[in-house]
Design a protein around this motif. Structure first.
Motif, mmCIF file in Angstrom:
data_model
loop_
_atom_site.group_PDB
_atom_site.id
_atom_site.type_symbol
_atom_site.label_atom_id
_atom_site.label_comp_id
_atom_site.label_asym_id
_atom_site.label_seq_id
_atom_site.Cartn_x
_atom_site.Cartn_y
_atom_site.Cartn_z
ATOM 1 N N PRO A 131 13.533 -7.057 -6.765
ATOM 2 C CA PRO A 131 13.649 -6.149 -7.916
ATOM 3 C C PRO A 131 12.359 -5.417 -8.282
ATOM 4 O O PRO A 131 12.420 -4.290 -8.791
ATOM 5 N N THR A 132 11.204 -6.027 -8.044
ATOM 6 C CA THR A 132 9.968 -5.322 -8.411
ATOM 7 C C THR A 132 9.149 -4.877 -7.201
ATOM 8 O O THR A 132 8.249 -4.056 -7.342
ATOM 9 N N HIS A 133 9.441 -5.426 -6.042
ATOM 10 C CA HIS A 133 8.771 -4.983 -4.811
ATOM 11 C C HIS A 133 9.830 -4.653 -3.759
ATOM 12 O O HIS A 133 10.118 -5.461 -2.872
ATOM 13 N N PRO A 134 10.430 -3.454 -3.847
ATOM 14 C CA PRO A 134 11.518 -3.118 -2.926
ATOM 15 C C PRO A 134 11.071 -2.963 -1.467
ATOM 16 O O PRO A 134 11.897 -2.693 -0.596
ATOM 17 N N GLU A 135 9.785 -3.166 -1.201
ATOM 18 C CA GLU A 135 9.321 -3.203 0.195
ATOM 19 C C GLU A 135 9.745 -4.526 0.852
ATOM 20 O O GLU A 135 9.585 -4.692 2.062
ATOM 21 N N GLU A 150 0.838 -1.196 0.000
ATOM 22 C CA GLU A 150 0.000 0.000 0.000
ATOM 23 C C GLU A 150 0.876 1.249 0.000
ATOM 24 O O GLU A 150 1.640 1.478 0.944
ATOM 25 N N ASN A 151 0.797 2.026 -1.039
ATOM 26 C CA ASN A 151 1.522 3.311 -1.131
ATOM 27 C C ASN A 151 2.992 3.209 -0.735
ATOM 28 O O ASN A 151 3.483 3.974 0.083
ATOM 29 N N GLY A 152 3.665 2.247 -1.292
ATOM 30 C CA GLY A 152 5.101 2.121 -1.039
ATOM 31 C C GLY A 152 5.434 1.494 0.299
ATOM 32 O O GLY A 152 6.616 1.404 0.669
ATOM 33 N N ARG A 153 4.407 1.069 1.054
ATOM 34 C CA ARG A 153 4.685 0.369 2.312
ATOM 35 C C ARG A 153 4.137 -1.048 2.207
ATOM 36 O O ARG A 153 3.433 -1.382 1.245
ATOM 37 N N VAL A 154 4.481 -1.862 3.202
ATOM 38 C CA VAL A 154 4.040 -3.250 3.163
ATOM 39 C C VAL A 154 3.306 -3.585 4.458
ATOM 40 O O VAL A 154 3.777 -3.282 5.555
ATOM 41 N N GLY A 155 2.138 -4.175 4.301
ATOM 42 C CA GLY A 155 1.324 -4.512 5.468
ATOM 43 C C GLY A 155 1.439 -5.984 5.793
ATOM 44 O O GLY A 155 1.482 -6.838 4.904
ATOM 45 N N TYR A 156 1.502 -6.266 7.101
ATOM 46 C CA TYR A 156 1.459 -7.655 7.556
ATOM 47 C C TYR A 156 0.866 -7.660 8.958
ATOM 48 O O TYR A 156 1.377 -6.980 9.860
ATOM 49 N N GLY A 157 -0.220 -8.421 9.149
ATOM 50 C CA GLY A 157 -0.845 -8.500 10.465
ATOM 51 C C GLY A 157 -1.205 -7.122 10.976
ATOM 52 O O GLY A 157 -1.799 -6.307 10.255
ATOM 53 N N TRP A 175 0.738 -4.656 11.474
ATOM 54 C CA TRP A 175 1.728 -3.615 11.156
ATOM 55 C C TRP A 175 1.694 -3.159 9.704
ATOM 56 O O TRP A 175 1.381 -3.928 8.799
ATOM 57 N N LEU A 176 2.082 -1.905 9.536
ATOM 58 C CA LEU A 176 2.329 -1.362 8.196
ATOM 59 C C LEU A 176 3.785 -0.884 8.217
ATOM 60 O O LEU A 176 4.116 0.090 8.914
ATOM 61 N N ALA A 177 4.634 -1.600 7.494
ATOM 62 C CA ALA A 177 6.084 -1.372 7.633
ATOM 63 C C ALA A 177 6.661 -0.712 6.388
ATOM 64 O O ALA A 177 6.084 -0.773 5.301
ATOM 65 N N LYS A 178 7.849 -0.080 6.583
ATOM 66 C CA LYS A 178 8.586 0.390 5.408
ATOM 67 C C LYS A 178 9.030 -0.823 4.595
ATOM 68 O O LYS A 178 8.959 -0.824 3.380
ATOM 69 N N LYS A 179 9.521 -1.819 5.317
ATOM 70 C CA LYS A 179 9.987 -3.023 4.619
ATOM 71 C C LYS A 179 9.865 -4.244 5.521
ATOM 72 O O LYS A 179 9.925 -4.135 6.751
ATOM 73 N N ILE A 180 9.704 -5.391 4.863
ATOM 74 C CA ILE A 180 9.860 -6.679 5.549
ATOM 75 C C ILE A 180 11.185 -7.261 5.078
ATOM 76 O O ILE A 180 11.429 -7.356 3.863
#
Ligand SMILES: Cc1cc2nc3c(=O)[nH]c(=O)nc-3n(C[C@H](O)[C@H](O)[C@H](O)COP(=O)(O)OP(=O)(O)OC[C@H]3O[C@@H](n4cnc5c(N)ncnc54)[C@H](O)[C@@H]3O)c2cc1C
Length: 368
Positions: free
Chosen positions: A306-310, A179-186, A188-193
């Motif tokens: 390479p395609t999902h830098p999150e 979502e909007n350059g961030r990654v959601g899991y459980g 949390w909404l993180a910059k990266k996993i």
């Protein structure tokens, strides 16, 4: 997604890689969450933790040994002070040379300027006298160490738990959302996993095209009453002093295996090698198996998808996690917080083949 807590990094896996990466990201004041579940095959908790300047039958110098080891020792010392534990043990290795050829190779190599500081040919064998079977000749390796990797990750886990940033659960790859350059899991909404799953990375749909060639290793923990060995012994197998009369004895390295569990035939083989090594009684206390995250070109895997830098990965520590781990965890952390770049020979971009139809060596299987 609105109710998710914003954090900087979610780290999946708390073996050596995940622990050290979290260590450096926390020093950068990043908000970190660590997810780990003790899955079969995990390795840090059963590894010997040997740091060795010269390895293998070919007596090869370990890659970037001086800089990696100096940084590793400094990092482990800092962690010792922080957690109040002892994990770095300076220890020499005495190595049996089984025939004329091995002996002459040893002498030839030890004359090279690059090797001279690390190799000797007249080890003090007093602590082994009367307790081991003789060998044709002996060599000695200096500037070696043994890192108590199980203690490191156990103590750090307690520390993460106290900070309420540790979550014992199996990470479910299907629950990842972007979502909007961030990654959601459980929650949390993180910059990266950042994935640090060791050999289990071969099941990660985003990174399973990387050239892992994982190897299963088995070992015994043995009690040798009154042995009091002060050095690591490499005879028919490695014998590493732990504490009191307890020793780590191993190991095997198999590319083909049916499961990640200890096997009876390997236990018997290890006992046979111990009987060829020791002339005093020993008692088997435990038998463990783990799968090393070894890789095709023997260099760690650091970088972003390479395609999902999150999504990122820190893995591929192979057989040398104790020495490689700290330096490259720091490099990955610096890269993530924008303070540094990745060395080309560890960056997973080395496997990208954009000129090929279809794009990259490893593909993203997540739905966009
Ligand atoms: C027999 C043996 C001897 C070794 N001896 C040495 C040595 O002497 N010196 C040395 O430097 N190295 C040695 N190694 C190698 C060393 O163990 C590795 O380099 C290092 O420990 C790898 O750490 P890791 O964090 O990448 O993997 P691991 O330690 O395997 O950690 C991965 C973690 O991620 C968890 N995980 C995976 N998938 C998920 C998921 N989906 N959800 C939640 N959790 C997950 C796993 O359960 C595990 O806890 C040895 C290895 C073996 C097997």
């Amino acid at each position: 997604m609105e109710t998710q807590e914003p954090v900087d990094y979610i780290i999946v896996g708390q073996g050596l890689a995940g622990t050290l990466l979290a260590h450096f990201l926390l020093l950068e004041n990043q908000q970190v969450r660590v997810i780990d579940f003790p899955l079969p095959g995990r390795t840090t908790g059963i590894a010997a933790g040997i740091v060795n300047p010269v390895t293998g039958r070919r007596i090869a110098k370990s890659w970037r040994f001086e800089e990696l080891t100096a940084f590793a020792k400094q990092t482990y010392r800092e962690i010792e002070a922080m957690l109040g534990i002892e994990i770095w043990h300076d220890r020499q290795i005495v190595r049996a040379l089984h025939n004329n050829f091995e002996e002459s190779e040893w002498l030839r190599r030890s004359a090279f300027p690059d090797f001279a500081a690390y190799m000797g040919d007249e080890p003090d064998m007093r602590s082994f006298e009367g307790k081991i079977h003789p060998a044709h000749a002996w060599g000695e390796l200096f500037q070696c160490a043994q890192v108590a990797l199980p203690e490191l990750i156990e103590s750090y886990r307690e520390h993460f738990v106290q900070q309420s940033i540790f979550f014992e659960e199996i990470f479910d790859y299907q629950q990842v959302g972007f979502e909007n350059g961030r990654v959601g899991y459980g929650q949390w909404l993180a910059k990266k996993i950042i994935f640090c799953e060791g050999a289990k990375a071969v099941e990660n749909p985003s990174f399973n095209k990387l050239p892992f060639i994982v190897t299963k290793g088995e070992l015994l923990l043995v009690r040798i009453p009154g042995a009091d060995f002060d050095k690591i012994l490499k005879h028919h197998l490695f014998l590493v002093p732990l504490k009191n009369d307890l020793y780590w004895a191993g190991s095997t390295s198999r590319f083909e295996f049916d499961d990640m569990f200890p096997t009876e035939s390997v236990r018997e083989w290890l006992i046979g090698e111990l009987e060829k090594t020791l002339s005093v009684p020993f008692e088997v206390v435990a038998h463990h198996a783990g799968v090393r995250p070894t890789v095709a070109d023997l260099r760690p895997f650091l970088g972003l998808h390479p395609t999902h830098p999150e999504l990122g990965i820190f893995n591929g520590l192979g057989t040398k996690g104790a020495s490689l781990g700290p330096f490259f965890a720091k490099q990955m952390s610096d890269f993530l917080v924008g303070k540094g770049i990745l060395d080309a020979d560890v960056d997973i971009a080395r496997f990208e083949q954009p000129q090929k139809p279809g794009g990259h060596f490893f593909k993203l299987n997540h739905p966009d």
